[in-house]
Design an enzyme around this catalytic site. Structure first.
Site, PDB file in Angstrom:
ATOM      1  N   GLU A  85       0.827  -1.205   0.000  1.00  0.00           N
ATOM      2  CA  GLU A  85       0.000   0.000   0.000  1.00  0.00           C
ATOM      3  C   GLU A  85       0.860   1.252   0.000  1.00  0.00           C
ATOM      4  OE1 GLU A  85      -3.897  -1.619   2.532  1.00  0.00           O
ATOM      5  OE2 GLU A  85      -2.705   0.073   3.256  1.00  0.00           O
ATOM      6  N   GLY A 215      -9.246  38.866 -24.960  1.00  0.00           N
ATOM      7  CA  GLY A 215     -10.104  38.435 -26.056  1.00  0.00           C
ATOM      8  C   GLY A 215     -11.525  38.939 -25.863  1.00  0.00           C
ATOM      9  N   GLY A 217     -15.720  38.892 -25.524  1.00  0.00           N
ATOM     10  CA  GLY A 217     -16.606  38.159 -24.639  1.00  0.00           C
ATOM     11  C   GLY A 217     -17.021  36.829 -25.239  1.00  0.00           C
ATOM     12  N   GLY A 218     -17.106  35.787 -24.414  1.00  0.00           N
ATOM     13  CA  GLY A 218     -17.556  34.474 -24.865  1.00  0.00           C
ATOM     14  C   GLY A 218     -16.517  33.672 -25.592  1.00  0.00           C
ATOM     15  N   GLY A 220     -13.785  32.305 -24.289  1.00  0.00           N
ATOM     16  CA  GLY A 220     -13.248  31.206 -23.486  1.00  0.00           C
ATOM     17  C   GLY A 220     -12.093  31.597 -22.575  1.00  0.00           C
ATOM     18  N   LYS A 221     -11.963  32.877 -22.253  1.00  0.00           N
ATOM     19  CA  LYS A 221     -10.863  33.325 -21.388  1.00  0.00           C
ATOM     20  C   LYS A 221     -10.986  32.724 -19.986  1.00  0.00           C
ATOM     21  CE  LYS A 221     -11.922  37.664 -21.833  1.00  0.00           C
ATOM     22  NZ  LYS A 221     -13.097  37.486 -22.711  1.00  0.00           N
ATOM     23  N   THR A 222     -12.188  32.761 -19.412  1.00  0.00           N
ATOM     24  CA  THR A 222     -12.384  32.259 -18.053  1.00  0.00           C
ATOM     25  C   THR A 222     -12.157  30.757 -17.992  1.00  0.00           C
ATOM     26  OG1 THR A 222     -13.972  34.027 -17.588  1.00  0.00           O
ATOM     27  CG2 THR A 222     -14.024  32.101 -16.155  1.00  0.00           C
TER      28      THR A 222
END
Length: 960
Positions: A85, A215, A217-218, A220-222
């Protein structure tokens, strides 16, 4: 790509122990405490430890755990299952980022690490038992050594309950550092993650590294920031992901809650620090975190103060820290001091990546993809690689019938999806009025247009486009590629929807009109005032447009009017508003634009392809008019009297076949910079004297390409062997150079040829920018076997050469010429007259072949001035060299003649002569002359030094 191996853990804790030592005492109490605190723990039973192989259930449980606690007791090593283990746990620590916490229960850590006492005895027995597999025992020893060297807890005679509370608290804190949730459909994320990790340089702890994800909005930065965070956060002393910073501060603008969260997350404080003031919080963050290796993500930042309040300066965190900032505003990153090498532009998905993402969200099987190919392509074309749009539309269309797909696509083509539009509109809402006006004009009218043209149009409308374009580019709302302004389709739809929402039912109450039905509705009557600021109507097919004579006059805010491919059937004048700045009409119809009697604000008027006999009568009091185009106007015989437009800069009169005379007012326009007037059917147009010998812009040398028909290379050129020429020159001689003539004789293949110039200096590439590389190639069309004569300024090849940076007084200049369509090269250097001592130096040192040089009398303005040669017995057989040199420094209005031993080229018609000046780029055209002169060999070169700037160069041939 998985967000993190631990995000799929089934067990919070795996307990490894020797049952006979601790099962009924310490272990049972620890297990109960963990369970009461909601910590899902795996505790094996003896039934799993049977046979000669460790249970696969145990192995899997270790792999599926987030934390492993090894309780090293006196008899732990006597069990080969326990040792197996431990080896598996340490393997998962290395390969799966498993957290390992040892508890030394009434044994010294050195006994475990160094194999002392009971551990030595147990290992000796295992060596005897497994003498045929000593590698296994060696693996156990290494696992014990590594595990015994880890930070943990040591218990001898202390209170067990207190230790158990410490263990539970530590594990609870650790489990609070769970990976962030990331959407389950991750596509196209691997390549950006690899590039960004290279930027982070995680192997180095010498500095603090900040990276910006930029970039629209929308895009894909986040999501990208979350994946990066999940893959790295356990490598830091503390970490914090502050999501949606802009939204969190939308109402209160109070940064204190975010500062408290940052301190609490990084320091793992249950109660947190109490920050009461944002400015004080900046100092607290710097004081408490300046020695900690921190990972911080600031998501969706839109204000510089947010960065200063939450991330301070680079010295705010300890060495090895990494900060990720996501934003729509590139300028924000620049202001914060992040260099361009650490700004990553998040780009749309490729077609195949978008296809995969849409398929995932729309639950498309292979059969559905085959049956709905056209519908899928329409969705992909609508989304243009924007992940948000693919996710929203794909999720909505999941499981829907094909007719629903059709209906939804039809709807979003007219009215943008609200979820997508609201995200995109955030960028617009953050703009100031100047940039909002420019953005709406581009969205409604000017996508895919030349950026210089758009700038000229909008500048006339009293907006500041230079700074406006810059801000829109930094906010990822537009881009300019090769001079063409581009905008994402969904961003364009968002802009159009903003205008539509100004008044959904009445086009006359909107600021901009571009749809045919809306324009017809607005122009068919003159009822009430109108809010329209701009109309641009360019139907693909000719459309009839009914215009009320007073419709425009009611549009008191109208500043831009562009009508193309329309027929206005109204007979008579149509009143135009006083606020109109830019007008283009390329249509048909008998209407007459009627300008107001007061001072007009019109900056540009283009009435090409129309009957404008009456229009020119209304040219009065145009103080702000700078551009007039009356091209393709068959009714124009004489140019209008333009004395009413004292600020005129450009006049275009192209292809006016009945035009024979220019009005004398043209000669009085000091500010006129460009006159484009091709020859009419009646021969040359008569112009007044336009010479301006004091033109300060005439000091540069033009770069010209002449395309001549078949013939031999002129004898006054020196042959260049193998397309490579070389010479030595001092600074004094180089300063005398005015131009290089390079001639190429075409082969007999094809009608297109591209010529490349490779400049060298002292054996290395060296061009006008002072860096290695090839200068711009020149492409042109000509007859097979034709002659290409290129006149190039030395400045355009080698620039202002730094002789002060070389050893010695002389430098070697080389030029490599190559082309797939040239069979023979010729060369000559045009220079100013040389002083006698310089001539003597050249002869004595043999630095350059005198035959290469052709001197001209630079101080003379007489076109008949005689030129001298360094090499006196090398006569010039044509006047062409002298004439070419005159073009480089005189640039007056004159016809320069030269003979050609060849017939007219079939490529004389409508072929561009490229003319590159140091400051401007202009074009001329090769035009047909009098048909009666086609048999003559006398050519004339027209150089037009008009107004303040050299504008056009025409090559025409005439009869004598």
């Amino acid at each position: 790509m998985a967000s993190s191996p631990k995000s799929k853990s089934i067990y919070d804790v795996f307990l490894s122990f020797r049952g006979t030592d601790v099962r009924k005492s310490f272990l049972s109490h620890l297990y109960q405490a963990l369970d009461q605190n909601g910590i899902h723990t795996f505790q094996d039973r003896e039934k799993l430890r049977k046979g000669e192989q460790i249970s696969a259930t145990l192995m899997k449980a270790i792999e599926e755990s987030c934390i492993a606690i090894i309780i090293f007791s006196e008899n732990y090593a006597s069990s080969w299952w326990c040792l197996e283990e431990t080896a598996k746990i340490m393997e998962c620590k290395e390969q799966k980022d498993l957290t390992v916490l040892p508890v030394f229960y009434k044994v010294d850590p050195r006994e475990v690490r160094e194999g002392r006492k009971s551990y030595r005895e147990a290992l000796d027995k295992h060596e005897d038992k497994f003498k045929n597999d000593l590698e296994k025992v060696k693996k156990w020893k290494k696992a014990l050594f590594d595990a015994g060297d880890l930070f943990g807890w040591h218990l001898n005679d202390e209170d067990e309950s207190k230790l158990i509370l410490q263990i539970v608290k530590e594990i609870s804190n650790h489990l609070n550092l769970m990976p962030l949730y990331v959407t389950r459909h991750l596509v196209g994320i691997e390549t950006p993650v690899v590039k960004l990790k290279e930027m982070f340089n995680l192997a180095s702890d010498n500095d603090v590294v900040m990276v910006g994800l930029w970039g629209q909005g929308g895009i894909g930065k986040t999501t990208l920031a979350k994946v990066l965070y999940n893959s790295m956060f356990r490598q830091f002393d503390g970490s914090c992901f502050l999501g949606n910073v802009r939204e969190a501060l939308k109402d209160s603008k109070d940064l204190v809650p975010l500062q408290n969260k940052l301190l609490s997350d990084v320091l793992s404080l249950q109660n947190g620090l109490v920050v009461t003031n944002a400015d004080r919080g900046i100092n607290i963050i710097q004081h408490r975190l300046r020695h900690k290796k921190v990972l911080l993500v600031l998501d969706d930042v839109d204000d510089l103060y947010q960065l200063h309040a939450l991330a301070g300066e680079s010295k705010c965190f300890g060495n090895g820290s990494r900060v990720i900032i996501t934003t729509r505003n590139k300028h924000l990153l620049t202001c914060y001091g992040i260099d361009q090498d650490h700004v990553y532009k998040v780009k749309p998905l490729s077609y195949h990546e978008a296809h995969e993402l849409l398929s995932n969200h729309a639950c498309l099987t292979l059969q559905k993809l085959e049956n709905m190919t056209d519908l899928v392509k329409r969705v992909l074309n609508h989304a243009r690689g924007l992940p948000l749009a693919l996710e929203v539309l794909g999720s909505y269309l999941c499981g829907k019938r094909e007719d629903i797909w059709e209906s939804k696509l039809e709807k979003v083509s007219r009215i943008p999806n609200k979820t997508i539009n609201d995200v995109l509109k955030i960028s617009y809402d953050g703009l100031e009025e100047n940039e909002q006006e420019i953005f709406l004009d581009i969205a409604c009218f000017f996508k895919w247009r030349d950026s210089k043209y758009i700038k000229k149009v909008l500048d006339s409308c009293d907006v500041q486009t230079t700074v406006g374009f810059d801000i829109l580019i930094e906010r990822s709302l537009i881009s300019i590629d090769n001079g063409i302004l581009q905008m994402h389709d969904l961003i364009q739809s968002m802009g159009m929807e903003i205008v539509r929402q100004e008044c959904r039912d009445d086009p006359r109450s909107r600021s901009r009109l571009w749809r045919y039905d809306d324009v017809v509705d607005a122009l068919s009557s003159d009822v009430g005032d109108c809010a329209v600021k701009a109309i641009v109507l360019e139907p693909l097919e000719l459309k009839e447009l009914s215009v009320h004579p007073n419709a425009f006059s009611k549009m008191r805010k109208l500043r831009l009017l562009i009508l193309r491919n329309v027929h206005i059937s109204f007979h008579g004048p149509i009143s135009l508003p006083n606020e109109l700045r830019w007008m283009e009409f390329a249509g048909s119809g008998p209407w007459i634009p009627k300008f107001p009697s007061s001072q007009k604000k019109l900056v540009s008027i283009d009435m090409g392809k129309g009957s404008i006999t009456e229009v020119v009568k209304h040219f009065k009091d145009f103080k702000q008019l700078t551009d007039v185009e009356l091209s393709d106007c068959d009714s124009l015989v004489i140019t209008p009297n333009l004395s009413c437009a004292p600020n005129l800069k450009e006049l275009k009169l192209l292809n006016c076949k009945n035009l024979v005379e220019a009005h004398e007012s043209i000669a009085n326009h000091d500010k006129l910079q460009k006159l484009r007037c091709f020859k009419s059917a009646f021969g040359p147009i008569v112009f007044p004297n336009l010479t301006d010998s004091a033109n300060p812009c005439m000091k540069g040398f033009p770069c010209t390409t002449f395309i001549l028909p078949k013939g031999e290379m002129p004898k006054w050129l020196q042959t260049v062997e193998d397309g490579f020429l070389s010479f030595m020159a001092s600074k004094d001689l180089y300063d005398k150079f005015l131009g290089l003539i390079i001639c190429g004789v075409r082969d007999n293949e094809g009608d297109y040829c591209s010529i490349h110039f490779h400049p060298y200096f002292n054996g290395k590439y060296y061009n006008a920018n002072g860096i290695g590389g090839e200068s711009d190639p020149r492409g042109c069309r000509s007859d097979p076997g034709g002659i290409l004569i290129n006149y190039i300024a030395p400045f355009d090849l080698w620039g202002a050469f730094p002789f002060d940076q070389i050893d010695g007084s002389y430098a070697q200049f080389n030029l490599k010429l190559y082309s797939g369509g040239v069979k023979k090269w010729g060369f000559r250097i045009i220079c100013k007259q040389l002083e006698d001592d310089l001539k003597a130096t050249l002869r004595d040192n043999k630095l350059i072949d005198p035959a290469f040089l052709y001197e001209v009398g630079h101080d003379s303005t007489d076109p008949e001035v005689e030129s001298s040669h360094v090499h006196g017995d090398n006569p010039i057989e044509m006047d062409q060299l002298k004439n070419l040199q005159e073009s480089s420094y005189m640039l007056e209005n004159r016809l320069i003649e030269f003979d050609l031993d060849c017939p007219p080229s079939s490529f004389d018609y409508d072929k561009v002569i490229s003319m590159r000046h140091r400051e401007i780029t202009v074009h001329g055209r090769m035009l047909p002359g009098d048909p009666r002169s086609l048999g003559n060999k006398k050519y004339k070169l027209w150089l037009e030094g008009y107004g303040n700037v050299l504008k056009e160069q025409y090559l025409e041939y005439y009869g004598e």
